[in-house]
Design a protein around this motif. Structure first.
Motif, PDB file in Angstrom:
ATOM      1  N   ASP B 444       0.885  -0.993   0.034  1.00 61.11           N
ATOM      2  CA  ASP B 444       0.087   0.122   0.149  1.00 61.11           C
ATOM      3  C   ASP B 444       0.874   1.381   0.030  1.00 61.11           C
ATOM      4  OD1 ASP B 444      -1.646   1.996   0.612  1.00 61.11           O
ATOM      5  OD2 ASP B 444      -3.081   0.688   1.734  1.00 61.11           O
ATOM      6  N   ARG B 449      -3.183   4.579  -3.591  1.00 56.53           N
ATOM      7  CA  ARG B 449      -2.671   3.515  -4.583  1.00 56.53           C
ATOM      8  C   ARG B 449      -1.940   2.329  -3.846  1.00 56.53           C
ATOM      9  NH1 ARG B 449      -1.478   6.233  -9.558  1.00 56.53           N
ATOM     10  NH2 ARG B 449      -2.514   8.125  -9.528  1.00 56.53           N
ATOM     11  N   ARG B 451       0.699  -0.827  -4.925  1.00 55.56           N
ATOM     12  CA  ARG B 451       1.582  -1.526  -5.873  1.00 55.56           C
ATOM     13  C   ARG B 451       1.459  -3.073  -5.702  1.00 55.56           C
ATOM     14  NH1 ARG B 451       6.775   2.229  -7.164  1.00 55.56           N
ATOM     15  NH2 ARG B 451       5.320   3.938  -7.956  1.00 55.56           N
ATOM     16  N   GLU B 645       0.593  -0.681 -10.618  1.00 54.28           N
ATOM     17  CA  GLU B 645      -0.175   0.147  -9.841  1.00 54.28           C
ATOM     18  C   GLU B 645      -1.552   0.505  -9.802  1.00 54.28           C
ATOM     19  OE1 GLU B 645       2.527   3.512  -7.838  1.00 54.28           O
ATOM     20  OE2 GLU B 645       0.811   4.746  -8.905  1.00 54.28           O
ATOM     21  N   VAL B 646      -2.388   0.104  -8.815  1.00 53.33           N
ATOM     22  CA  VAL B 646      -3.776   0.188  -8.863  1.00 53.33           C
ATOM     23  C   VAL B 646      -4.078   1.611  -8.152  1.00 53.33           C
ATOM     24  CG1 VAL B 646      -5.962  -0.759  -8.912  1.00 53.33           C
ATOM     25  CG2 VAL B 646      -4.029  -2.030  -9.163  1.00 53.33           C
ATOM     26  N   ASP B 647      -4.895   2.558  -9.077  1.00 51.98           N
ATOM     27  CA  ASP B 647      -5.207   3.749  -8.163  1.00 51.98           C
ATOM     28  C   ASP B 647      -6.989   3.120  -7.572  1.00 51.98           C
ATOM     29  OD1 ASP B 647      -7.179   6.022  -7.611  1.00 51.98           O
ATOM     30  OD2 ASP B 647      -5.941   6.888  -8.917  1.00 51.98           O
ATOM     31  N   GLU B 652      -7.951   2.752 -12.117  1.00 51.33           N
ATOM     32  CA  GLU B 652      -6.880   2.659 -13.131  1.00 51.33           C
ATOM     33  C   GLU B 652      -5.710   1.912 -12.741  1.00 51.33           C
ATOM     34  OE1 GLU B 652      -4.605   6.299 -13.686  1.00 51.33           O
ATOM     35  OE2 GLU B 652      -4.285   5.629 -15.801  1.00 51.33           O
ATOM     36  N   SER B 654      -1.689   0.625 -13.734  1.00 56.83           N
ATOM     37  CA  SER B 654      -0.619   1.165 -14.416  1.00 56.83           C
ATOM     38  C   SER B 654       0.451   0.185 -14.413  1.00 56.83           C
ATOM     39  CB  SER B 654      -0.204   2.523 -14.004  1.00 56.83           C
ATOM     40  OG  SER B 654      -0.933   3.490 -13.811  1.00 56.83           O
ATOM     41  N   THR B 759      -6.169  -5.478  -5.099  1.00 53.34           N
ATOM     42  CA  THR B 759      -7.525  -5.136  -4.590  1.00 53.34           C
ATOM     43  C   THR B 759      -8.401  -6.266  -3.974  1.00 53.34           C
ATOM     44  OG1 THR B 759      -8.492  -6.200  -6.650  1.00 53.34           O
ATOM     45  CG2 THR B 759      -7.569  -3.856  -6.539  1.00 53.34           C
TER      46      THR B 759
END
Lengths: 159, 798
Positions: B444, B449, B451, B645-647, B652, B654, B759
């Motif tokens: 975290d 975000r 990773r 990396e998740v927003d 989103e 990346s 997630t």
């Protein structure tokens, strides 16, 4: 209508329909490096210089270039080959179909900003799609070219 | 090795980079008729009436053809580029009164320029009898509505097809008692995965031009991977002898399998054959997105069983594949979903793989890099990743316990022995490259975000065993240079170059000394074409053997010029020399010592001299041909790991870093192999995250341009890092296996698992869009809130 365009240093007078696109006009003049990859201004394959600025020739009417200078890759072969050799050394040209558009836009970038950061390169060339290379090899080629052209320290400063 | 395994430049690189006119549309004659197609707006319909009289009056229009110009009872054909008799059913007509998807051709229009053709297209009046389409591939089998009710539908190969059931193929294969084995497992995972009809999206769309040659034959120049299959397909479509068709390819602007199907060729071929005038067709991007030959949509039901210690004991896979309106590559792609995923797990005791391929009223699917393996590997590798979670094991450790090893027999891979395999080394190296121990599962970042990492493995084949044929012809020309003639198609992959490297290695010459010509059905030796990851391994071997054969011939003529026997000479790439020990016999030793230098000159002849001598009073052919086919298809292997990396707010994703290690045997050209891998990985990333296909309720594809169909741009991807861990494949040229297809497969399961690690959400369908992630997180939060509320509610009541 009659239009007069300076194409790769030569004045060309020709009849052009009002709806003729610049891409079709330059191809009709034998500038086959200019490719069409889409109809929606997404791919960047048709990039040419209009008054030294890179434009998508699929999205410019030929009559818009009347009285102006248009340069395609045919007009800057030496400069194109000098940079292209670095892409070739990575094997990143692959099918080659996107290459002319990429070379044109990359040269436009270098003219505008001879010292681009990684981020600036990616941003500037974002509209040049390539389905073969995954972009990594192109990026390696671009970095190697800039290093050769402007020296190692150049890229390091940018780091 | 001097030339093989060296990163030499592609032979055509500078021509391509400086924009020379070498592609189909650059070299088409200026007087070509422009050919365009009127396409059906309905997913299923019969053309009741078609009026072309008004359209024919448009100045410049040469001809308009409709179903009335095509005998509807003629033998049907397939557009699939496959070895005869094709597995794909013969289910097409050039123009069919029955249209089967939105985009199916209804009329062919040919005229002097685009403007008049476009005008004519708008003036053709078609009256349709609109029929109920079959749009849900899950319901297509034995649906009351048939996609191919016609009598002249034909299946040439035993693939279990039955047009009366909307069934394009059916197959069952197994080893051991899978139900028994799964019943004994501590953990059995039962999951369903779904992948869509993604587009190859090569930058050069489909295009072809045709003309009539000096002998009255049809010459087709096309952007194709399969000149020889194309010749057969065109002859079948036009009902003319195959000897009347010649197909050649110029440079190709990308293929990825799309051009393993004759998507555009038959239409201008028909126009030119009828009118005897040159004609060309150039597909728009929209046509390439809506009326082409994308990946087969598949739904895969996986059951995988393991013991608590992580021993994977059995895999049961059922694949349902959607071939769309026509059966191109339908029966064959589906096989790879099981046969190139299950064998990765070498410790299993049983497997079962059942497949159905169904017809529906959407665009026909076809060949796309990975060819079914991509879909199957997403399913099986995702299941293994989830199994690791269930077993509380690290996904890498779980694989280390179970992967197939060199020398293993692979029951799910047709019982083939794993002759060369560095999968274990690939796995170990990827783990280091991505710093798995440190990063797995997630971190975290504290700013909304997260990773995380995820991984996946892959295998593919190297050609179709016992089917694919690769050939090469080598000739010695003026001044001792060579011409390599091939029927394989360089579509940007660099096969012209790597095949020349193989020849140069054997002939001990420089790369500059070899020119490459290909491919042309009149001139090239027979080759199945460039698909199925066959060119390096199959054609490459033919080139190697061909070069050895030519060496012998060079020695033969050299020996004749030196007036000695073949066994007495040796060739070092530049000179044929009479060997001393043999030369000494029969000559006086003392004489030799007197004039050693003269003797030396007399005893050798240069390659240049041999080439010159071959063109004067000579009866020894300095040309060799070799044809090769392989009884095995050694798999290349690959392991990939993604760091993303998740927003959590927007969903989103990346891709920050992608580390991959490939075992393609000896990389013939490390640069080109690397770029193949990088390009494939980015295509896989696109399929995992952004490349979506959706249909409206009429069966129309909504992603019909590059605006909607989102292939990755260079801002969408982080670093891609590729390394090689090479095994040595004895059956391949200098130890090489294939590289072209295996590279697309790993990102799908790797990214899906990384999304889970970030997630906690599992996705079973691709692409995984930001919306789905954001909604999934929101839904879970709502559920958690409700649980908290109801829990607190209870407390207050008490």
């Amino acid at each position: 209508m009659l239009i007069n365009i300076n194409l790769n240093g030569k004045n060309v007078r020709s009849e052009a329909d009002p709806d003729l696109l610049l891409i079709d006009w330059v191809r009709a003049q034998g500038c086959y490096s200019v490719k069409r990859g889409c109809e929606t201004s997404n791919c960047g394959l048709c990039t040419v210089f209009l008054e030294d600025k890179p434009v998508l020739s699929c999205s410019v009417l030929a009559v818009r270039a009347d009285g102006k200078r248009v340069v395609t890759l045919e007009g800057i072969q030496e400069e194109g080959a000098e940079f292209g050799a670095f892409i070739a050394d990575q094997g990143a040209e692959q099918c080659g179909f996107c290459n002319p558009g990429l070379v044109m836009n990359a040269l436009a970038l270098f003219r505008e900003n001879p010292n681009p950061s990684e981020e600036e390169i990616r941003e500037y060339l974002a509209g040049n799609l390539c389905r073969c290379s995954g972009y990594e090899g192109q990026m390696r080629g671009i970095r190697a070219y800039l290093e050769w052209k402007y020296g190692k320290s150049h890229m390091e400063n940018e780091g | 090795m001097k030339t093989v395994n060296k990163p030499v430049r592609k032979k055509d690189a500078m021509q391509l980079l400086t924009g020379q006119p070498v592609y189909t549309d650059d070299i088409a004659p200026a007087n070509c008729l422009i050919v365009k197609l009127l396409r059906s707006p309905h997913a299923s319909a019969l053309v009741r009436k078609i009026r072309k009289d008004i359209a024919l009056k448009v100045p410049g229009i040469e001809a308009i053809y409709t179903w009335e110009d095509i005998p509807q009872d003629q033998r049907r054909f397939t557009l699939a580029g496959q070895t005869y008799p094709e597995a794909s059913p013969y289910d097409r007509l050039l123009l069919d009164r029955r249209v089967r998807y939105v985009g199916d051709p209804v009329a062919i229009v040919a005229g002097a320029d685009e403007k008049c053709v476009d005008r004519a297209l708008s003036l053709i009046k078609v009256e349709y009898e609109v029929l109920e389409p079959v749009l849900d591939f899950r319901k297509a089998l034995d649906y009351p509505v048939l996609v191919h009710p016609e009598e002249n539908w034909e299946s040439l190969s035993r693939v279990g097809a039955d047009n009366r059931r909307n069934l394009c193929a059916h197959d069952v294969s197994s080893e051991g008692d899978i139900d028994q084995v799964l019943s004994e497992c501590d953990v059995v995972l039962d999951r369903v995965y779904h992948t869509k009809a993604c587009q190859q999206t090569m930058m050069e769309t489909f295009r072809t031009f045709c003309s009539i040659d000096a002998y009255g034959r049809l010459h087709v120049v096309s952007s194709t991977q399969i000149v020889f299959h194309c010749r057969r397909i065109i002859a079948n479509a036009l009902q003319i002898p195959k000897s009347m068709v010649r197909v050649s390819k110029p440079r190709i602007g990308g293929g990825f399998g799309a051009k393993q199907t004759a998507v555009s060729e038959i239409y201008p071929a028909f126009v030119t054959w009828k009118t005897k005038k040159p004609s060309k067709i150039v597909f728009s991007r929209e046509e390439s997105m809506t009326a082409s030959t994308p990946r087969h949509e598949m739904e895969m039901h996986v059951r995988i069983g393991a013991m608590k210690d992580g021993h994977i004991r059995g895999i049961d896979l059922y694949t349902l594949s959607n071939t769309g309106a026509y059966g191109e590559h339908g029966p064959t792609t589906v096989g790879l979903s099981g046969h190139k995923s299950i064998p990765l797990y070498g410790r299993t005791e049983a497997f079962r793989f059942v497949s159905d391929v169904v017809y529906t009223n959407v665009m026909s699917a076809g060949a796309y890099r990975g060819y079914g393996a991509t879909q199957g590997l997403f399913a099986v590798e995702s299941a293994v990743n989830e199994l690791a979670t269930e077993l509380h094991m690290d996904p890498v450790s779980l694989r280390e316990k179970n992967i197939v090893r060199e020398g293993d027999v692979m029951p799910a891979y047709y019982g083939q022995i794993n002759t060369s395999c560095a999968l274990d080394r690939c796995l170990a190296r990827v783990k280091e490259m991505i710093r798995w121990e440190e990063k797995y599962p997630a971190k975290d970042m504290g700013n909304g975000r997260v990773r995380s990492v995820g991984m996946g493995m892959a295998m593919q084949g190297s050609g179709i065993s016992g089917v694919d044929v690769g050939s090469a012809t080598l000739k010695l020309g003026d001044e001792g240079t060579y011409c390599l003639v091939i029927g394989a198609a360089d579509m940007g992959t660099g096969c012209d170059t790597i095949l020349a490297q193989i020849a140069a290695e054997v002939l001990e010459c420089e790369m500059e000394d070899i020119t490459v010509f290909g491919a042309d059905t009149d001139a090239s030796p027979y080759d199945s074409g460039s698909y199925a990851s066959s060119t390096t391994y199959v054609t490459g071997k033919a080139v190697e053997q061909c070069a050895y054969k030519l060496r012998q011939k060079i020695c033969h003529l050299g020996a004749e010029l030196l007036a000695c026997k073949d066994e007495q000479v040796e060739f070092d790439g530049k000179t044929v020399r009479m060997m001393n020990r043999i030369a000494d016999t029969g000559t006086s030793g003392s004489k030799e010592e007197e004039k050693p230098q003269n003797r030396e000159a007399e005893r050798s002849v240069s390659l240049k001299e041999i080439a010159t001598a071959s063109m004067c009073g000579n009866e020894i052919s300095l040309e060799a041909s070799y044809t090769h086919s392989s009884p095995i298809s050694p798999p290349p292997f690959m392991v990939g790991a993604a760091e993303i990396e998740v927003d959590l707010l927007t969903g989103e994703v990346s891709v920050l870093d992608y580390a991959a290690v490939v075992d393609c045997g000896t990389p013939v050209n490390p640069n080109l192999a690397r770029v193949q891998a990088e390009g494939g990985i980015v295509q896989g990333i696109g399929m995992a995250l952004t490349e979506n296909i959706t249909y409206d309720d009429k069966g129309r594809v909504l992603e019909n341009s590059l605006m909607q169909y989102k292939i990755p741009t260079r801002t969408d991807i982080g670093n891609i890092r590729v390394e090689f861990e090479s095994s040595y494949e004895e059956a391949g040229p200098f130890g090489a296996k294939s590289i072209g297809e295996v590279v697309i497969n790993t990102p799908l399961p790797a990214i899906a698992d990384a999304v889970y690690n970030a997630t906690g959400l599992r996705f079973y369908e691709l692409p995984i869009t930001p919306e789905q992630i954001a909604m999934g997180i929101a839904r879970r939060k709502k559920q958690q809130d409700e649980r908290v509320n109801s829990a607190t509610g209870k407390i207050t009541v008490r």
